[in-house]
Design an enzyme around this catalytic site. Structure first.
Site, short mmCIF file in Angstrom:
data_model
loop_
_atom_site.label_atom_id
_atom_site.label_comp_id
_atom_site.label_asym_id
_atom_site.label_seq_id
_atom_site.Cartn_x
_atom_site.Cartn_y
_atom_site.Cartn_z
N GLU A 46 17.22 -62.76 -18.53
CA GLU A 46 18.46 -63.52 -18.65
C GLU A 46 18.43 -64.78 -17.78
O GLU A 46 18.96 -65.83 -18.18
CB GLU A 46 19.66 -62.66 -18.23
CG GLU A 46 19.81 -61.37 -19.01
CD GLU A 46 19.16 -60.18 -18.34
OE1 GLU A 46 19.82 -59.14 -18.24
OE2 GLU A 46 17.99 -60.30 -17.91
N CYS A 69 21.41 -55.89 -16.13
CA CYS A 69 21.60 -55.10 -14.91
C CYS A 69 22.85 -55.57 -14.16
O CYS A 69 23.27 -56.72 -14.26
CB CYS A 69 20.37 -55.19 -14.01
SG CYS A 69 20.10 -56.82 -13.27
N THR A 190 -16.50 -35.16 -18.01
CA THR A 190 -16.76 -36.49 -18.57
C THR A 190 -17.63 -37.30 -17.63
O THR A 190 -18.53 -38.02 -18.05
CB THR A 190 -15.44 -37.22 -18.86
OG1 THR A 190 -14.70 -36.50 -19.85
CG2 THR A 190 -15.69 -38.64 -19.35
N ASP A 194 -21.15 -38.58 -19.04
CA ASP A 194 -21.24 -39.99 -19.41
C ASP A 194 -21.33 -40.95 -18.24
O ASP A 194 -21.68 -42.12 -18.43
CB ASP A 194 -20.02 -40.38 -20.26
CG ASP A 194 -19.91 -39.56 -21.54
OD1 ASP A 194 -20.95 -39.12 -22.05
OD2 ASP A 194 -18.77 -39.36 -22.01
N ARG A 201 -12.60 -53.76 -19.52
CA ARG A 201 -13.56 -54.83 -19.75
C ARG A 201 -13.09 -55.70 -20.91
O ARG A 201 -13.35 -55.39 -22.08
CB ARG A 201 -14.96 -54.25 -19.98
CG ARG A 201 -15.48 -53.51 -18.75
CD ARG A 201 -16.90 -53.00 -18.90
NE ARG A 201 -17.02 -51.90 -19.84
CZ ARG A 201 -16.69 -50.63 -19.56
NH1 ARG A 201 -16.15 -50.32 -18.39
NH2 ARG A 201 -16.86 -49.68 -20.46
#
Length: 366
Positions: A46, A69, A190, A194, A201
């Site tokens: 606003e 607000c 995981t 991996d 990225r």
């Protein structure tokens, strides 16, 4: 209102823990001021719209996707600025679910003689700020379960090879999702399989690296895992239990990794409900759970997932021992399966992205 929503979305992933808000001031059939909230601590939408409109704000109508607000936070109340500027009408897509504001902003405007209207494009407004709404009403982050699988529902071959099931376009989308998430979560398996970095990225200047959360109940994560490299941008947390050896915890902390000691579940794993609560205490409003199968199962079984993003690749992997996205005990009958609603399907390169929300009965919400 469509323009206000469009403006708000420009700050996606940058306003946390605040909502995304866009504002448009119109007068005599033309836009005289507009703006959006860029990030927490900066002026609200606003204020940008009022600054642009200047004296033309007097007698103008405001279109905004969230109730203005009416309390002092990092910035003064927007209701006072609107009243002082002489705005005569305010259209808000939805009331603010924040208890400090809910209905009070609208009442303050009406008390000053400003006409208010609520509900235009409300469904769009709620979806735009779904993470904020979940957090501000439950003190827990909005949880998204993300996984990539073959057409026959495998996330890797029986030998554990998983790079890459989906194509380059889908993998870029995952980084775009990380760029707008407060935190991401994977399990220690995981890391062992991996050795991911779990960074974002993207070729852009303002990349966001979400908080990386590793579930490791017994301290199996190797200290030389890439995710623990102190030169990586962003921060890494290991959520663990009392079963982690003290020396392993100390070694992680010596590398700058945060270690959260949390309760364990019945199987000795990190209690993910306690993790979600801890993240909420840290004011994390969005969490993307990236796997693997046991981790996703724990979130689904705990009725903690709000949204599912499933990338499906045109591959047939086969093999009864090849892992699937969601392990756990599963449903014994189809009537007990978790169901999605508001489902959408999108082509992403050669792959397909299926998006859906867990129904209220699947999440335990009413």
């Amino acid at each position: 209102m469509a323009r206000a929503l469009e403006l708000a979305a420009r700050a996606r992933g940058r306003t946390s823990p605040n909502p995304m808000v866009g504002a448009v001031l119109a007068k005599d059939g033309e836009i005289v001021g507009q703006g959006f909230h860029p990030q927490a601590g900066e002026p609200h939408a606003e204020i940008f719209a009022l600054r642009q409109a200047g004296k033309r704000a007097r007698g103008a109508t405001l279109y905004i996707n969230l109730e203005p607000c009416c309390h002092y936070g990092r910035t003064p109340p927007c209701t006072e600025a609107l009243i002082q500027a002489g705005v005569t009408e305010v259209h808000m897509a939805m009331e603010d679910p924040n208890p400090l504001v809910h209905g009070k902003g609208r009442s303050a405007l009406e008390a000053a003689g400003i006409r208010t209207f609520v509900g235009e494009r409300e469904a769009q407004a709620r979806q735009l700020n779904e993470e904020f709404i979940k957090y501000i009403t439950t003190a827990r982050p909005f949880v998204t379960a993300k996984f990539a699988m073959s057409l026959d529902g495998k996330i890797a071959t029986s030998t554990g090879e998983s790079r890459w099931i989906t194509g380059e376009v889908a993998r870029r989308r995952v980084h775009e999702l990380r760029d707008v998430s407060d935190a991401i979560c994977v399990g220690v398996n995981t890391l062992l399989a991996d050795d991911p970095r779990l960074t974002t990225r993207l070729d852009k200047p303002d990349v966001k690296h979400p908080l990386r959360v590793i579930l490791d109940s017994r301290g199996r994560a190797p200290l030389d895992a890439r995710v623990f490299d102190p030169v990586l941008p962003g921060k890494t947390i290991v959520a663990t239990t009392a079963a982690m050896p003290a020396h392993h915890r100390a070694a992680l902390e010596a590398q700058g990794v945060g270690v959260w000691l949390l309760p364990s579940d019945d199987e000795g794993r990190v209690d993910v409900a306690a993790l979600v609560d801890r993240l909420g205490e840290r004011v994390v409003i969005s969490l993307m759970v990236e796997g693997g199968g046991s981790v996703l199962a724990s979130f689904f079984e705990g009725r903690l997932v709000d949204k599912v993003l499933a990338f499906v690749a045109p591959l047939i992997i086969g093999g009864q021992d090849a892992p699937t996205p969601v392990k756990g005990t599963g449903a014994s009958r189809l009537s007990g399966a978790l169901r999605l609603e508001r489902v959408s399907v999108e082509r992403v390169g050669e792959d397909v992205l299926i998006v859906g929300y867990l129904s209220d009965e699947s999440t335990g919400n009413e």
